[in-house]
Scaffold this motif. Structure first.
Motif, PDB file in Angstrom:
ATOM      1  N   ALA A   1       3.506  -1.112   3.814  1.00 50.66           N
ATOM      2  CA  ALA A   1       2.963   0.192   3.443  1.00 50.66           C
ATOM      3  C   ALA A   1       4.075   1.229   3.438  1.00 50.66           C
ATOM      4  CB  ALA A   1       1.869   0.599   4.414  1.00 50.66           C
ATOM      5  N   ALA A   2       3.985   2.182   2.502  1.00 46.59           N
ATOM      6  CA  ALA A   2       4.895   3.331   2.477  1.00 46.59           C
ATOM      7  C   ALA A   2       4.100   4.546   2.911  1.00 46.59           C
ATOM      8  CB  ALA A   2       5.455   3.528   1.076  1.00 46.59           C
ATOM      9  N   SER A   3       4.620   5.281   3.898  1.00 45.28           N
ATOM     10  CA  SER A   3       3.827   6.353   4.480  1.00 45.28           C
ATOM     11  C   SER A   3       4.673   7.563   4.859  1.00 45.28           C
ATOM     12  CB  SER A   3       3.089   5.836   5.720  1.00 45.28           C
ATOM     13  OG  SER A   3       2.389   6.875   6.373  1.00 45.28           O
ATOM     14  N   HIS A   4       4.010   8.730   4.890  1.00 42.82           N
ATOM     15  CA  HIS A   4       4.619   9.955   5.397  1.00 42.82           C
ATOM     16  C   HIS A   4       4.004  10.355   6.739  1.00 42.82           C
ATOM     17  CE1 HIS A   4       6.874  10.805   1.736  1.00 42.82           C
ATOM     18  NE2 HIS A   4       5.807  10.500   1.036  1.00 42.82           N
ATOM     19  N   SER A   5       3.072   9.552   7.248  1.00 41.22           N
ATOM     20  CA  SER A   5       2.368   9.909   8.476  1.00 41.22           C
ATOM     21  C   SER A   5       2.787   9.009   9.634  1.00 41.22           C
ATOM     22  CB  SER A   5       0.852   9.802   8.266  1.00 41.22           C
ATOM     23  OG  SER A   5       0.169  10.003   9.487  1.00 41.22           O
ATOM     24  N   PRO A   6       3.343   9.584  10.700  1.00 42.31           N
ATOM     25  CA  PRO A   6       3.715   8.756  11.857  1.00 42.31           C
ATOM     26  C   PRO A   6       2.517   8.145  12.560  1.00 42.31           C
ATOM     27  CG  PRO A   6       3.966  11.103  12.346  1.00 42.31           C
ATOM     28  CD  PRO A   6       3.700  10.996  10.880  1.00 42.31           C
ATOM     29  N   ALA A   7       1.328   8.723  12.345  1.00 34.08           N
ATOM     30  CA  ALA A   7       0.120   8.198  12.994  1.00 34.08           C
ATOM     31  C   ALA A   7      -0.217   6.795  12.522  1.00 34.08           C
ATOM     32  CB  ALA A   7      -1.068   9.133  12.742  1.00 34.08           C
ATOM     33  N   ILE A   8       0.197   6.446  11.296  1.00 31.15           N
ATOM     34  CA  ILE A   8      -0.098   5.131  10.742  1.00 31.15           C
ATOM     35  C   ILE A   8       0.489   4.018  11.605  1.00 31.15           C
ATOM     36  CG2 ILE A   8       0.532   3.611   8.818  1.00 31.15           C
ATOM     37  CD1 ILE A   8      -1.856   5.220   8.144  1.00 31.15           C
ATOM     38  N   ALA A   9       1.648   4.277  12.196  1.00 32.52           N
ATOM     39  CA  ALA A   9       2.322   3.256  13.012  1.00 32.52           C
ATOM     40  C   ALA A   9       2.158   3.504  14.501  1.00 32.52           C
ATOM     41  CB  ALA A   9       3.799   3.204  12.661  1.00 32.52           C
ATOM     42  N   GLU A  10       1.229   4.378  14.876  1.00 32.32           N
ATOM     43  CA  GLU A  10       1.081   4.718  16.290  1.00 32.32           C
ATOM     44  C   GLU A  10       0.642   3.521  17.124  1.00 32.32           C
ATOM     45  OE1 GLU A  10      -1.685   7.829  18.741  1.00 32.32           O
ATOM     46  OE2 GLU A  10      -0.505   8.649  17.080  1.00 32.32           O
ATOM     47  N   ALA A  11      -0.108   2.595  16.533  1.00 28.02           N
ATOM     48  CA  ALA A  11      -0.580   1.428  17.283  1.00 28.02           C
ATOM     49  C   ALA A  11       0.568   0.521  17.703  1.00 28.02           C
ATOM     50  CB  ALA A  11      -1.593   0.638  16.453  1.00 28.02           C
TER      51      ALA A  11
ATOM     52  N   ILE B   1       0.846  -1.196   0.000  1.00 30.87           N
ATOM     53  CA  ILE B   1       0.000   0.000   0.000  1.00 30.87           C
ATOM     54  C   ILE B   1       0.879   1.243   0.000  1.00 30.87           C
ATOM     55  CG2 ILE B   1      -2.041   1.074   0.984  1.00 30.87           C
ATOM     56  CD1 ILE B   1      -2.323  -1.350   2.818  1.00 30.87           C
ATOM     57  N   ASP B   2       0.711   2.067  -1.017  1.00 24.80           N
ATOM     58  CA  ASP B   2       1.448   3.323  -1.086  1.00 24.80           C
ATOM     59  C   ASP B   2       0.591   4.434  -0.491  1.00 24.80           C
ATOM     60  OD1 ASP B   2       3.434   5.108  -1.640  1.00 24.80           O
ATOM     61  OD2 ASP B   2       3.046   5.223  -3.793  1.00 24.80           O
ATOM     62  N   GLU B   3       1.093   5.061   0.568  1.00 21.38           N
ATOM     63  CA  GLU B   3       0.425   6.155   1.269  1.00 21.38           C
ATOM     64  C   GLU B   3      -1.010   5.797   1.671  1.00 21.38           C
ATOM     65  OE1 GLU B   3       0.862   9.953  -0.672  1.00 21.38           O
ATOM     66  OE2 GLU B   3       2.849   9.431  -1.426  1.00 21.38           O
ATOM     67  N   PRO B   4      -1.178   4.822   2.532  1.00 21.29           N
ATOM     68  CA  PRO B   4      -2.527   4.427   2.952  1.00 21.29           C
ATOM     69  C   PRO B   4      -3.273   5.533   3.684  1.00 21.29           C
ATOM     70  CG  PRO B   4      -0.873   3.414   4.363  1.00 21.29           C
ATOM     71  CD  PRO B   4      -0.137   4.039   3.220  1.00 21.29           C
ATOM     72  N   GLU B   5      -2.539   6.516   4.204  1.00 19.71           N
ATOM     73  CA  GLU B   5      -3.172   7.593   4.980  1.00 19.71           C
ATOM     74  C   GLU B   5      -3.854   8.632   4.115  1.00 19.71           C
ATOM     75  OE1 GLU B   5       1.050   9.068   4.141  1.00 19.71           O
ATOM     76  OE2 GLU B   5       0.060   7.173   4.562  1.00 19.71           O
ATOM     77  N   THR B   6      -3.704   8.554   2.785  1.00 23.24           N
ATOM     78  CA  THR B   6      -4.252   9.564   1.885  1.00 23.24           C
ATOM     79  C   THR B   6      -5.730   9.835   2.159  1.00 23.24           C
ATOM     80  OG1 THR B   6      -2.703   8.920   0.146  1.00 23.24           O
ATOM     81  CG2 THR B   6      -4.645  10.171  -0.543  1.00 23.24           C
ATOM     82  N   SER B   7      -6.054  11.095   2.431  1.00 22.78           N
ATOM     83  CA  SER B   7      -7.424  11.590   2.651  1.00 22.78           C
ATOM     84  C   SER B   7      -8.061  11.143   3.971  1.00 22.78           C
ATOM     85  CB  SER B   7      -8.365  11.194   1.492  1.00 22.78           C
ATOM     86  OG  SER B   7      -7.908  11.716   0.270  1.00 22.78           O
ATOM     87  N   LEU B   8      -7.347  10.366   4.790  1.00 21.06           N
ATOM     88  CA  LEU B   8      -7.923   9.886   6.054  1.00 21.06           C
ATOM     89  C   LEU B   8      -7.587  10.848   7.188  1.00 21.06           C
ATOM     90  CD1 LEU B   8      -7.102   6.056   5.976  1.00 21.06           C
ATOM     91  CD2 LEU B   8      -9.062   7.260   4.994  1.00 21.06           C
ATOM     92  N   ASN B   9      -8.561  11.054   8.097  1.00 24.80           N
ATOM     93  CA  ASN B   9      -8.296  11.904   9.251  1.00 24.80           C
ATOM     94  C   ASN B   9      -7.362  11.183  10.226  1.00 24.80           C
ATOM     95  OD1 ASN B   9      -9.833  10.347  11.260  1.00 24.80           O
ATOM     96  ND2 ASN B   9     -11.658  11.076  10.200  1.00 24.80           N
ATOM     97  N   MET B  10      -6.845  11.931  11.201  1.00 27.99           N
ATOM     98  CA  MET B  10      -5.831  11.385  12.098  1.00 27.99           C
ATOM     99  C   MET B  10      -6.350  10.194  12.900  1.00 27.99           C
ATOM    100  SD  MET B  10      -2.659  11.986  12.522  1.00 27.99           S
ATOM    101  CE  MET B  10      -2.522  13.662  11.899  1.00 27.99           C
ATOM    102  N   LYS B  11      -7.592  10.250  13.334  1.00 30.44           N
ATOM    103  CA  LYS B  11      -8.167   9.149  14.115  1.00 30.44           C
ATOM    104  C   LYS B  11      -8.223   7.874  13.282  1.00 30.44           C
ATOM    105  CE  LYS B  11     -12.347   7.786  16.632  1.00 30.44           C
ATOM    106  NZ  LYS B  11     -13.733   8.185  17.019  1.00 30.44           N
TER     107      LYS B  11
END
Length: 422
Positions: A403-413, A373-383
């Motif tokens: 997954a490749a991501s620019h958002s640290p929230a993706i790996a917060e879990a 998954i490339d940038e799974p965080e696209t368009s998703l809110n932080m929650k």
């Protein structure tokens, strides 16, 4: 099967070598600076599994080395090496796939999801705009009358709209049928997803209907062969009936009308559970039929369970004011405070992105060994970002997700998801 590390060597590139050690967990989240090669790595890994010489050649790949752990937890290494290094045309460059084809990686099913999947852009080309263009560019003289030009503009505008909406099924087979073992999903229209879900849902409904009908005939055949029907398991009946009562009514009402099915429907439609229990206790044949049909329903085809699971998860995210409802011919958005309905194309960008991700994972989670998954965080809110990776992991528990991501929230879990591309 678990991919442990990837090493890529390229020529004529700012970064000639790229290496990555993946997480020991089934989820890895790649991070790194813009332009460090995260997207390229995902694309190349998917291309390796699909043995796509062209993709590797376009990225000037000299060799790729993959270390993986097989199902017996034995570590192995595979190398794919360029054979035609001197070729200037990428179409003529080929690679040695012999080691790959001899490895357990050969036949591994994967999906690459790109950032814009679920966000297909639509251009509104109206008949008036097309007519204006014809006049402005001096092409009106090629038509016998202005009406002929207007008719062409009307038909062309409608064709463009159908093509973009997916109603014309343009690119549906190539983009959204999920039949290929190695698949890249770039742009997927929401109408295509709706068609795919409904198609699978209908096939499963038909299969369940056929099994219920077969159960009817099987029990009747047994009754003809035996004067004494075996007593029904009342405990099993009490456990099965509440769960399957409405489903049985729906299926029986779709069958060809007959006295037996009408009798069963009339009993099951009662709101009085004591009445139902009494009727079935006094008629062991009907009780046996219902137990048998309920057993068949519990073998319900996976697509029905999958679509219902998708609906439940998505409603938990987009609620509480609105919710998704699935009918025989459409998936719609409904509101608790209003009778209005909308098509799923009216979901927000983030909701559509989530819908696409959930659809892919729910329908393919038990069929694929690798999800990229490339940038799974696209368009998703932080929650939503915070809960996304554990959710996807739960839908594909036996698969590896990278997954490749620019958002640290993706790996917060779980910070153990994080792996740095070097």
């Amino acid at each position: 099967m678990h991919i442990k590390s990837i090493y890529i060597e390229r020529t004529q590139s700012r970064q000639k070598t790229v290496s990555l050690n993946l997480s020991a967990l089934n989820i890895s989240v790649l991070y790194g600076e813009n332009g460090c090669g995260k997207t390229v790595l995902l694309r190349l890994l998917n291309a390796v599994l699909g043995q796509e010489d062209r993709v590797l050649a376009e990225e000037k790949v000299q060799q790729i080395r993959i270390v993986y752990e097989n199902d017996n937890r034995k570590e192995k290494e595979v190398r794919i090496i360029c054979k035609e290094q001197a070729a200037s045309d990428s179409a003529q460059i080929t690679y040695d796939w012999s080691a790959f084809r001899a490895s357990e990686l050969f036949g591994m099913a994967s999906i690459l999801l790109c950032p814009n999947s679920g966000n297909a852009s639509h251009i509104n080309v109206s008949p008036d705009f097309l007519y204006w263009y014809i006049v402005e560019m001096g092409h009106i003289e090629h038509f016998r009358t202005g009406n002929d030009a207007q008719m062409l503009c009307d038909n062309l505008s409608q064709h463009i709209k159908l093509k973009q909406s997916g109603d014309g099924k343009v690119s549906f087979e190539s983009q959204s049928d999920f039949s290929a073992p190695v698949l890249t999903i770039d742009t997927v229209d929401m109408h295509m997803v709706e068609m795919l879900l409904l198609e699978r849902f209908h096939l499963a409904q038909q299969a369940a209907q056929d099994r219920v009908q077969k159960a009817l005939f099987d029990i009747l055949a047994n009754a003809c062969d035996s004067a004494n029907m075996e007593a029904v398991d009342e405990t099993a009946l009490r456990m099965m009936l509440p769960t399957n009562q409405k489903k049985l009514i729906d299926i029986l009402e779709r069958l060809e009308k007959n006295a037996l099915s009408d009798k069963i429907i009339s009993i099951l439609k009662s709101d009085d559970q004591k009445f139902i229990a009494k009727e079935l206790k006094n008629n062991s044949l009907l009780a046996k039929l219902i137990v048998k049909m309920s057993s068949e329903l519990e073998r319900e085809e996976m697509p029905v369970q999958s679509v219902n699971k998708l609906k439940d998860i998505l409603n938990a995210y987009i609620g509480p004011e609105k919710y998704i409802e699935i009918s025989d011919d459409r998936i719609v958005i409904k509101f608790h405070s209003s009778p209005e309905t909308h098509g799923i194309e009216h979901l927000s960008g983030g909701e559509q992105r989530l819908f696409i991700l959930l659809t892919v994972f729910i329908l393919e989670g038990d069929k694929r060994q690798l999800f990229l998954i490339d940038e799974p965080e696209t368009s998703l809110n932080m929650k939503w970002q915070r809960g996304l990776m554990p959710l996807l992991g739960s839908l594909a528990p036996n698969a590896q997700i990278i997954a490749a991501s620019h958002s640290p929230a993706i790996a917060e879990a779980n910070v153990s998801y994080l792996v740095e591309l070097k």
